[in-house]
Design a protein around this motif. Structure first.
Motif, short mmCIF file in Angstrom:
data_model
loop_
_atom_site.label_atom_id
_atom_site.label_comp_id
_atom_site.label_asym_id
_atom_site.label_seq_id
_atom_site.Cartn_x
_atom_site.Cartn_y
_atom_site.Cartn_z
N LEU A 9 36.13 49.57 48.53
CA LEU A 9 35.43 48.29 48.59
C LEU A 9 34.41 48.14 47.47
O LEU A 9 34.26 47.06 46.89
CB LEU A 9 34.74 48.13 49.95
N VAL A 10 33.72 49.22 47.16
CA VAL A 10 32.74 49.19 46.06
C VAL A 10 33.45 48.92 44.73
O VAL A 10 33.01 48.09 43.93
CB VAL A 10 31.93 50.50 46.00
N GLY A 13 34.67 45.35 44.65
CA GLY A 13 33.52 44.46 44.52
C GLY A 13 32.96 44.43 43.12
O GLY A 13 32.68 43.37 42.56
N GLY A 16 35.42 42.69 40.84
CA GLY A 16 35.41 41.26 41.11
C GLY A 16 34.21 40.56 40.51
O GLY A 16 34.32 39.48 39.93
N VAL A 17 33.05 41.20 40.62
CA VAL A 17 31.83 40.59 40.05
C VAL A 17 31.91 40.57 38.53
O VAL A 17 31.52 39.59 37.90
CB VAL A 17 30.58 41.37 40.53
N ILE A 27 27.41 35.81 46.46
CA ILE A 27 27.63 37.18 46.88
C ILE A 27 26.73 37.52 48.06
O ILE A 27 27.17 38.11 49.05
CB ILE A 27 27.38 38.15 45.71
N LEU A 31 28.00 38.53 51.87
CA LEU A 31 27.63 39.81 52.47
C LEU A 31 26.83 39.62 53.74
O LEU A 31 27.10 40.25 54.77
CB LEU A 31 26.84 40.65 51.46
#
Length: 51
Positions: A9-10, A13, A16-17, A27, A31
């Motif tokens: 997930l990190v 993420g 993606g950012v 974001i 979250l």
């Protein structure tokens, strides 16, 4: 190869950012909304959809 879910997930993420460049407020809303929704009364309704 077993990768922990939190690590996957990190990585997703961060990529993606970097690639999509969404605004930081979006974001934060996603979250916080996900965190609050996971502990709400709607959890029994959402849980079967995600499985």
């Amino acid at each position: 190869m077993d990768v922990p879910l939190w690590l996957a997930l990190v990585v997703v993420g961060v990529l993606g950012v970097k690639l999509i460049r969404p605004p930081w407020w979006l974001i934060a809303v996603l979250l916080l909304g996900g965190y609050l929704l996971a502990d709400s009364l709607l959890t029994p309704v959402i849980d079967p959809v995600l499985k």
